[in-house]
Design a protein around this motif. Structure first.
Motif, PDB file in Angstrom:
ATOM      1  N   ILE A 152     -20.617 -26.709  13.904  1.00 16.74           N
ATOM      2  CA  ILE A 152     -22.537 -27.372  13.305  1.00 16.74           C
ATOM      3  C   ILE A 152     -21.831 -29.136  13.345  1.00 16.74           C
ATOM      4  O   ILE A 152     -20.423 -29.516  12.966  1.00 16.74           O
ATOM      5  N   ALA A 153     -22.437 -29.532  13.127  1.00 19.16           N
ATOM      6  CA  ALA A 153     -22.172 -31.449  12.921  1.00 19.16           C
ATOM      7  C   ALA A 153     -21.749 -30.922  12.156  1.00 19.16           C
ATOM      8  O   ALA A 153     -20.739 -32.220  11.922  1.00 19.16           O
TER       9      ALA A 153
ATOM     10  N   ARG B 129     -31.253 -23.077  11.867  1.00 19.96           N
ATOM     11  CA  ARG B 129     -31.769 -24.690  11.519  1.00 19.96           C
ATOM     12  C   ARG B 129     -30.385 -25.660  11.675  1.00 19.96           C
ATOM     13  O   ARG B 129     -30.433 -27.029  11.490  1.00 19.96           O
ATOM     14  N   PHE B 130     -28.919 -25.198  12.398  1.00 20.27           N
ATOM     15  CA  PHE B 130     -28.407 -25.289  12.669  1.00 20.27           C
ATOM     16  C   PHE B 130     -28.347 -25.680  14.331  1.00 20.27           C
ATOM     17  O   PHE B 130     -28.403 -25.194  14.889  1.00 20.27           O
ATOM     18  N   MET B 131     -27.421 -26.603  14.998  1.00 20.23           N
ATOM     19  CA  MET B 131     -26.969 -26.884  15.540  1.00 20.23           C
ATOM     20  C   MET B 131     -25.879 -26.859  15.614  1.00 20.23           C
ATOM     21  O   MET B 131     -24.837 -27.613  15.706  1.00 20.23           O
ATOM     22  N   ILE B 132     -25.927 -25.869  17.244  1.00 20.82           N
ATOM     23  CA  ILE B 132     -23.933 -25.123  17.602  1.00 20.82           C
ATOM     24  C   ILE B 132     -23.366 -26.157  18.645  1.00 20.82           C
ATOM     25  O   ILE B 132     -23.908 -25.759  19.452  1.00 20.82           O
ATOM     26  N   TYR B 133     -22.715 -27.516  18.235  1.00 16.87           N
ATOM     27  CA  TYR B 133     -21.901 -27.935  19.549  1.00 16.87           C
ATOM     28  C   TYR B 133     -20.711 -27.236  20.571  1.00 16.87           C
ATOM     29  O   TYR B 133     -19.963 -26.746  19.455  1.00 16.87           O
TER      30      TYR B 133
END
Length: 114
Positions: free
Chosen positions: A34-35, A69-73
């Motif tokens: 995550i960011a 609610r998280f963006m995983i890169y």
């Protein structure tokens, strides 16, 4: 991989923070990060990180997926492998190497003279 795509990818990682982000995501593997974890580990402010992730994504070197609610890169391993293949396509005069670590100037010299 086309030349234009390779140039875009190389330009994206030709910056210290983006290269560090990409290498960290490669180390994280398919699980990604995550960011906030990327920001924490590399001490990059969130506003700067957002810009760098956008550039890496635009070049096709990273992907993002939503998890709650998280963006995983994650690193885009297919693009990474395509770029490596593009860079080594004609290694040693077109003679295939058994692995990237075996591509040395000595190996190329003997392949060209053979």
């Amino acid at each position: 991989m086309e030349t234009r795509q390779a140039i875009s990818a190389l330009a994206a990682i030709a910056q210290e923070s983006r290269l560090a982000i990409f290498r960290l995501l490669v180390q994280a593997g398919p699980a990604g990060l995550i960011a906030s974890k990327i920001s924490e580990q590399l001490t990059i402010p969130p506003s700067s990180l957002s810009f760098h992730l956008k550039e890496l994504n635009y070049a096709g070197l990273t992907t993002a997926r939503q998890d709650g609610r998280f963006m995983i890169y994650t690193a885009n391993f297919e693009t990474m492998n395509d770029l490596l293949g593009f860079l080594t396509d004609n290694c040693c005069g077109g003679n295939p190497c058994s692995s990237a670590s075996s591509c040395t100037s000595d190996a190329c010299s003997s392949a060209v003279t053979a």
